[in-house]
Design a protein around this motif. Structure first.
Motif, short mmCIF file in Angstrom:
data_model
loop_
_atom_site.label_atom_id
_atom_site.label_comp_id
_atom_site.label_asym_id
_atom_site.label_seq_id
_atom_site.Cartn_x
_atom_site.Cartn_y
_atom_site.Cartn_z
N GLN A 2 0.90 -1.26 0.03
CA GLN A 2 0.10 0.05 -0.09
C GLN A 2 0.96 1.38 0.09
OE1 GLN A 2 -1.80 -0.99 3.69
NE2 GLN A 2 -3.96 -1.15 2.83
N VAL A 28 -3.36 5.37 4.47
CA VAL A 28 -3.15 4.79 2.98
C VAL A 28 -3.75 5.77 2.05
CG1 VAL A 28 -3.74 2.70 1.90
CG2 VAL A 28 -3.32 2.62 4.22
N ASN A 30 -5.55 6.01 -1.50
CA ASN A 30 -6.18 5.08 -2.50
C ASN A 30 -7.16 5.73 -3.06
OD1 ASN A 30 -8.17 4.49 -0.61
ND2 ASN A 30 -6.97 2.99 0.03
N GLY A 31 -8.27 5.50 -3.80
CA GLY A 31 -9.36 6.22 -4.41
C GLY A 31 -10.56 6.18 -3.56
N GLU A 32 -10.38 5.71 -2.27
CA GLU A 32 -11.54 5.40 -1.57
C GLU A 32 -11.78 6.54 -0.30
OE1 GLU A 32 -11.68 1.28 -0.58
OE2 GLU A 32 -11.97 0.53 -2.56
N GLY A 165 -0.15 -2.57 -8.60
CA GLY A 165 -1.51 -2.10 -7.85
C GLY A 165 -1.48 -0.86 -7.03
N ALA A 166 -0.17 -0.79 -6.25
CA ALA A 166 0.12 0.32 -5.48
C ALA A 166 0.13 1.68 -6.23
CB ALA A 166 1.71 0.16 -4.64
N GLN A 168 -1.38 2.07 -9.06
CA GLN A 168 -2.76 2.40 -9.32
C GLN A 168 -3.51 3.18 -8.35
OE1 GLN A 168 -4.23 2.20 -12.51
NE2 GLN A 168 -5.99 3.54 -11.41
N ASP A 169 -3.10 2.77 -7.11
CA ASP A 169 -3.71 3.33 -5.80
C ASP A 169 -3.36 4.86 -5.74
OD1 ASP A 169 -5.11 0.99 -4.75
OD2 ASP A 169 -3.57 0.47 -3.47
N ASP A 172 -5.38 6.62 -8.44
CA ASP A 172 -6.53 6.83 -8.01
C ASP A 172 -6.70 7.96 -6.97
OD1 ASP A 172 -7.28 4.76 -9.68
OD2 ASP A 172 -7.54 3.41 -8.13
N PHE A 173 -5.81 8.07 -6.08
CA PHE A 173 -5.79 8.99 -5.17
C PHE A 173 -5.80 10.45 -5.80
CE2 PHE A 173 -3.20 12.22 -2.97
CZ PHE A 173 -3.82 12.55 -1.95
#
Length: 206
Positions: A2, A28, A30-32, A165-166, A168-169, A172-173
């Motif tokens: 992450q 962390v 990310n896009g959430e 994946g990280a 992409q996180d 997304d952020f």
């Protein structure tokens, strides 16, 4: 794996809404994230770069918002304390903990492990390292505790998937932060978004 941003306390910060967060913990990215969490991340990255720029970057604005954003918007080399944290979900052991002097802007060192020298170091206390050994990448929590440090070995393909994946996180952020900036910092939205991309080493290569 992450992307995490080191967070310091946000006492009395009032330029935009932020979330109360444990000092020297990690957020962390990310896009959430909630809007308040995005605001916390932007505040922290701006604060990491809140020092007097060189004269050629122009005089510092006198208003509180302009003053706070000045370093972020004018410094050529930006810093974002943190990095890519790697945790074994089965044991909850953290094998790579971003240490002092490590920043998210250096996340591409993971690509050096995969495609270059085969080795990278992620700050100190602990001194986490990643080393490629053929088709395996060895992650060591603390390279200076060779007899007792936890170690995990993953395949190169596994690490490549985790890094993708990280990354992409982070992307997304950044997309989330762009929308946030348009709402909370409309006069500075484009400049803040571009600065965040540079701080996270996501800016396109010229």
């Amino acid at each position: 794996m992450q992307p995490v941003l080191e967070i310091s306390a946000a006492h009395d910060f009032a330029l935009w809404p932020v979330r109360e967060h444990e000092s020297y913990g990690y957020l962390v990215l990310n896009g959430e994230l909630t809007p308040a969490e995005v605001g916390t991340a932007v505040m922290q990255i701006a604060d990491c770069n809140d020092f007097e720029p060189e004269e050629e970057h122009g005089p510092c604005p006198t208003d509180p918002l302009g003053t706070f954003l000045h370093g972020l918007l004018t410094m050529p080399d930006l810093f974002a304390a943190g990095g890519f944290r790697v945790t074994d979900n089965a044991t909850d052991i953290v094998f790579v903990e971003p240490g002092c002097c490590n920043g998210l802007e250096t996340w591409r060192d993971w690509l050096e492990v995969l495609n270059g020298t085969g080795y990278s170091y992620f700050g100190h206390d602990p001194s986490s390292t990643a080393e490629r050994l053929g088709d395996i990448v060895r992650l060591t929590l603390d390279a200076y505790e060779t007899d007792s440090s936890p170690v995990i070995e993953l395949s190169v393909d596994q690490i490549r998937t985790l890094v993708t994946g990280a990354q992409q996180d982070l992307q997304d952020f950044l997309s989330l932060a762009e929308t946030w900036a348009e709402q909370h910092l409309p006069a500075h939205a484009a400049a803040v978004t571009a600065a965040l991309a540079r701080a996270l080493n996501l800016a396109p290569t010229p």
